[in-house]
Design an enzyme around this catalytic site. Structure first.
Site, PDB file in Angstrom:
ATOM      1  N   ASP A 168      -6.731  -2.107   3.840  1.00 31.74           N
ATOM      2  CA  ASP A 168      -5.734  -3.126   3.516  1.00 31.74           C
ATOM      3  C   ASP A 168      -6.016  -4.454   4.216  1.00 31.74           C
ATOM      4  O   ASP A 168      -5.406  -5.465   3.871  1.00 31.74           O
ATOM      5  CB  ASP A 168      -4.331  -2.654   3.935  1.00 31.74           C
ATOM      6  CG  ASP A 168      -3.945  -1.345   3.263  1.00 31.74           C
ATOM      7  OD1 ASP A 168      -4.255  -1.191   2.079  1.00 31.74           O
ATOM      8  OD2 ASP A 168      -3.349  -0.487   3.933  1.00 31.74           O
TER       9      ASP A 168
ATOM     10  N   ASP B 291       0.871  -1.176   0.000  1.00 30.15           N
ATOM     11  CA  ASP B 291       0.000   0.000   0.000  1.00 30.15           C
ATOM     12  C   ASP B 291       0.907   1.225   0.000  1.00 30.15           C
ATOM     13  O   ASP B 291       2.009   1.184   0.554  1.00 30.15           O
ATOM     14  CB  ASP B 291      -0.886  -0.012   1.249  1.00 30.15           C
ATOM     15  CG  ASP B 291      -1.638   1.286   1.431  1.00 30.15           C
ATOM     16  OD1 ASP B 291      -2.371   1.673   0.511  1.00 30.15           O
ATOM     17  OD2 ASP B 291      -1.462   1.927   2.490  1.00 30.15           O
TER      18      ASP B 291
END
Length: 856
Positions: free
Chosen positions: A748, A541
């Site tokens: 996430d 990410d």
């Protein structure tokens, strides 16, 4: 073209989803969209939304199948013609029966499925999935009638019970099928903890009695005699083994009945053999050969070994259950994001707080400053900024005004808004993320799988050898044949005790995780440490993982009439009155440069465009170039020059605001989320290790590309929605890659849980940390490099331990069976077998302890 599509529907043909490339039956499509005279059909609502946002992009790119497929089946090339097949009733995919993941017969018809999860969903409720997609009304997840909680096995999901306990197949503790936000007790953990603490004292005392001759000042054997000490050990060990170890004997027996040998099979046989032999030696010592008798007529017993093995296994169960109890905390953290109530606005204008389950689609809801948005919907009145970092992972709050969607669970800023509910219950984004995290966590393999697989071959072999040993001594052994048969069979079972094999993996994991903690790596799940060294692809990410996660002032560019210090002073003075995150970055940038600010007057804010006001005697405006031109009246070629510079800065990933002073262009300020100082070194070392590096972000492609270029990443994917991150991980896994995911936000969490290894930043969201198998304490990616070294060293250590354990058994079992007796007249007594077993355990532990000095 429209006629062609209609004709294809009439003939039962399938369409190709232009977003993901799946084959879709138009009659079962999750949605459709008309574009330039053509109707396109989609497998999921998310694909419809992505197509609607940018149809040209979807039609111009090569379709990619984002559905995870079993590793044994390779995805078909997307350009290959679609063959006629069956339609998966759950997801609508075209499935070839020969390559289907499974099938299920219902009401005389056989249905085929693309993945096991589709088969399981259909089997649970076939009538629901036989309805057209448009008629499928989501049903709320609820505890079964009567308040009965259902429990499932994480390894064998087909096991479903109404009471907590152990799986009848593998012996693992069952877990609640439906996770709730409330904290509930863990009966299995409480039971194992109670047994451990009650048994610890008698086991240690029995061990001290057995070792008394080796302890100076404790000549118990000479003072009380062997008979008394044997009976004392029997009294101490009996409750430990028979009561404390009762669950292991029960599970060991169940593993035999179900033909599924596991660690409990080894524990039950080894402990039972040591205890049974010792009971026989205490109660009927005359049955044993004279060579095994002491001078006082007693026989050596092994109660201390049976008792201590039981206590150590109980301790291992306590530690395992405590770790497993944390696996549901990620889902609980997500569930707690949604508020318990919502403020409902009635048609007559009155307002009332109602529970969340009373909110329906179309209801109007008031969201006051500092409150969480209750459900997904759209703003119909007012404006505000909403912190969506817990959902998107992006640090900058998003401006919300009329017509802009809002997401349930996000935090409202200082404005009050009126919203209309669009998705409630299981349909909200937060609920879907919860479901994805839950599904991904249940797909994980248990920590002791390697040892259990080895035990599946080892246990039957040892038992067979023990039986053959007894038969051989009964048929061909000297008198007393039965005593020789019994002693040698017991020696085989004792030397094959699972202690070393059982300690091989957990000891290395325990020491390895301790070493990792001193290097900034917290390992939450042992399988993560096991797999990380095999990873060949790492997905990052962007915000908070590769970057700092906080916007900062990066660039000050001015026109000739103004200095950088003066432009920043005026801008920061004006921005003091704004609550926008960019304003905070500008003010913080001024303070970090030692620039003092002054009060501003006549402050005005235009949502989405900019702010203006008076600073001392200057009229100052900050915002977009259009805002300066149209609202403030800034003119001149200098603004055009600044716009060209702004385009360059945007290519570098910066967000640009223009500063106008006294209706003239004064300069521009560039704000960006800076890359962490440690990221560059970490990326370089990972690339040198041959790892493919992929970045996912919800940012614009331009910003993402700038970060990717600076770091030299292999693949950059921008505009990725929260629920799509898991799809990208699934795609990479379907390609045969071993994937690690590193992230720090709630969005996430599904990808972290679904990846082969989830790696969370310690500075990120709690739910990301709970979903991951590993956490980098300070969010420093260089710790990831150290974690890979630790993983490889730990796995190497485990293989060494298993080698020690198996070599001792493979050499010791034949000797214990008596293969040396015909040649040398040598027999291996249970005492020597126990010593060999102890030595193998010491070797395993000593080897594992070497990891404490591992250089990382």
């Amino acid at each position: 073209m429209q006629d062609t599509h209609d004709a294809s529907r009439a003939h039962g043909k399938t369409e190709v989803d232009p977003v993901c490339g799946m084959s879709v039956d138009p009659t079962r499509a999750a949605g459709q969209h008309d574009y330039k005279g053509t109707t396109y059909y989609f497998c999921a609502v998310s694909c419809v939304e992505r197509f609607r946002m940018d149809p040209e992009h979807a039609l111009s790119k090569k379709p990619v199948n984002l559905v995870a497929m079993p590793s044994s089946r390779k995805p078909l090339p997307m350009m290959q013609p679609v063959r006629q097949g069956k339609i998966d009733p759950v997801c609508g995919m075209t499935v070839q029966p020969a390559t289907a993941a499974g099938s299920y017969e219902y009401r005389g018809e056989r249905y085929y499925f693309c993945a096991t999860r589709c088969l399981e969903k259909f089997r649970d409720d076939p009538e629901y999935y036989l309805l057209p997609p448009g008629q499928r009304v989501p049903k709320p997840v609820a505890i079964p009638a009567g308040g009965v909680v259902e429990y499932v096995c994480p390894m064998d999901p087909e096991v479903l019970e109404t009471q907590p306990g152990a799986c009848r197949i593998c012996g693992m503790a069952l877990e609640p099928k439906v996770v709730s936000a409330e904290d509930v007790g863990n009966p299995e953990l409480e039971d194992m903890s109670r047994r451990f603490w009650i048994c610890l004292g008698p086991a240690v005392l029995g061990m001290l009695i057995a070792m008394s001759d080796m302890i100076p000042g404790m000549p118990l054997h000479h003072r009380f005699g062997g008979v008394v000490l044997n009976w004392a050990q029997l009294l101490l060990a009996t409750p430990v083994v028979l009561w404390g170890g009762a669950p292991f004997f029960q599970r060991g027996w169940a593993s035999i009945v179900n033909s599924a040998p596991n660690m409990f099979t080894l524990i039950a046989i080894g402990t039972g053999a040591a205890f049974g032999y010792s009971v026989l030696a205490t109660l009927l010592p005359t049955l044993l050969p004279a060579s095994f008798h002491r001078p006082d007529g007693t026989v050596a017993v092994y109660f201390e070994a049976a008792a201590m093995i039981t206590v150590l296994v109980l301790l291992g169960q306590v530690l395992e259950l405590r770790a497993r109890s944390q696996t549901s905390s990620a889902i609980k953290s997500l569930l707690r994001l949604a508020p318990a109530t919502a403020r409902l606005v009635r048609p007559d204008g009155s307002e009332e707080d109602v529970s969340l389950d009373q909110v329906h689609v179309g209801d109007r809801l008031r969201v006051r400053p500092g409150e969480r948005v209750p459900v997904d919907g759209v703003v119909v009145e007012g404006s505000t900024s909403v912190d969506e970092s817990m959902i998107t992972g992006e640090s900058i709050p998003i401006a919300k005004e009329i017509g802009v969607p809002v997401t349930g669970g996000t935090m409202n800023g200082t404005g009050s808004i009126l919203m209309r509910a669009q998705r409630v219950g299981r349909e909200t984004l937060l609920a879907r993320i919860v479901q994805m995290v839950s599904d991904a966590q249940r797909s994980r393999a248990p920590i002791q799988r390697v040892a259990d697989v080895a035990a599946g071959y080892f246990v039957p072999l040892v038992v067979s050898v023990a039986v053959l040993t007894a038969i051989a001594w009964v048929l061909w052994g000297p008198e007393p044949k039965l005593a020789y048969a019994l002693v040698n069979a017991v020696a085989v079972l004792i030397i094959a005790c699972p202690c070393a094999l059982g300690l091989a993996t957990p000891m290395s994991i325990m020491v390895g995780t301790g070493r990792g903690a001193t290097a900034g790596v917290l390992v939450k799940k042992a399988e993560a440490l096991e797999v990380l060294g095999k990873v060949d692809t790492i997905v990052f990410d962007k915000t908070g993982t590769l970057t700092e996660g906080k916007p900062a002032l990066m660039t000050i560019h001015t026109t000739p009439a103004w200095s950088q210090q003066e432009v920043l002073r005026l801008a920061a003075s004006l921005e003091q009155g704004s609550e926008h995150p960019l304003a905070g970055a500008i003010v913080a940038g001024a303070r970090s440069r030692g620039i003092s600010t002054v009060a501003s007057r006549e402050f005005q804010s235009t949502t989405g465009k900019g702010v203006s006001g008076l600073v001392e005697n200057n009229s100052v405006a900050i915002g977009t170039a259009a805002f300066l031109r149209e609202t403030i009246g800034v003119t001149g070629g200098e603004l055009t020059t600044l716009e060209a510079e702004a385009d360059r800065l945007r290519q570098e990933g910066q967000t640009v605001v223009f500063v106008g002073i006294d209706k003239k262009a004064g300069g521009l300020l560039g704000v960006a989320d800076p890359i962490k100082a440690s990221t560059g070194d970490a990326v370089r070392m990972l690339r040198e290790d041959g790892i493919r590096l992929v970045m996912l972000t919800g940012d614009h492609q331009q910003t993402a590309n700038a970060v990717g270029r600076r770091l030299g990443l292999d693949d950059v994917r921008a505009g990725v929605l929260p629920n799509q991150k898991g799809e990208v991980v699934a795609q990479l896994k379907a390609e045969g890659r071993v994937v690690a995911m590193a992230g720090d936000g709630v969005n996430d969490a599904p990808a972290l849980a679904f990846a082969d290894v989830g790696i969370a930043m310690g500075t990120g969201a709690d739910v990301a940390i709970e979903s991951a198998g590993m956490t980098l304490v300070k969010g420093d990616l260089r710790a990831l490099v150290r974690a890979r070294r630790l993983s490889k060293a730990t796995m190497r250590n485990i293989r060494q331990n298993l080698f020690f354990a198996f070599v001792y058994n493979l050499v010791g079992v034949p000797v214990a069976a008596g293969v040396l007796y015909p040649l040398f007249g040598v027999l291996l007594s249970p005492m020597i077998a126990s010593a060999a077993m102890t030595f193998s355990s010491v070797s395993v532990i000593s080897n594992a302890l070497r990891l404490r000095k591992l250089a990382l």
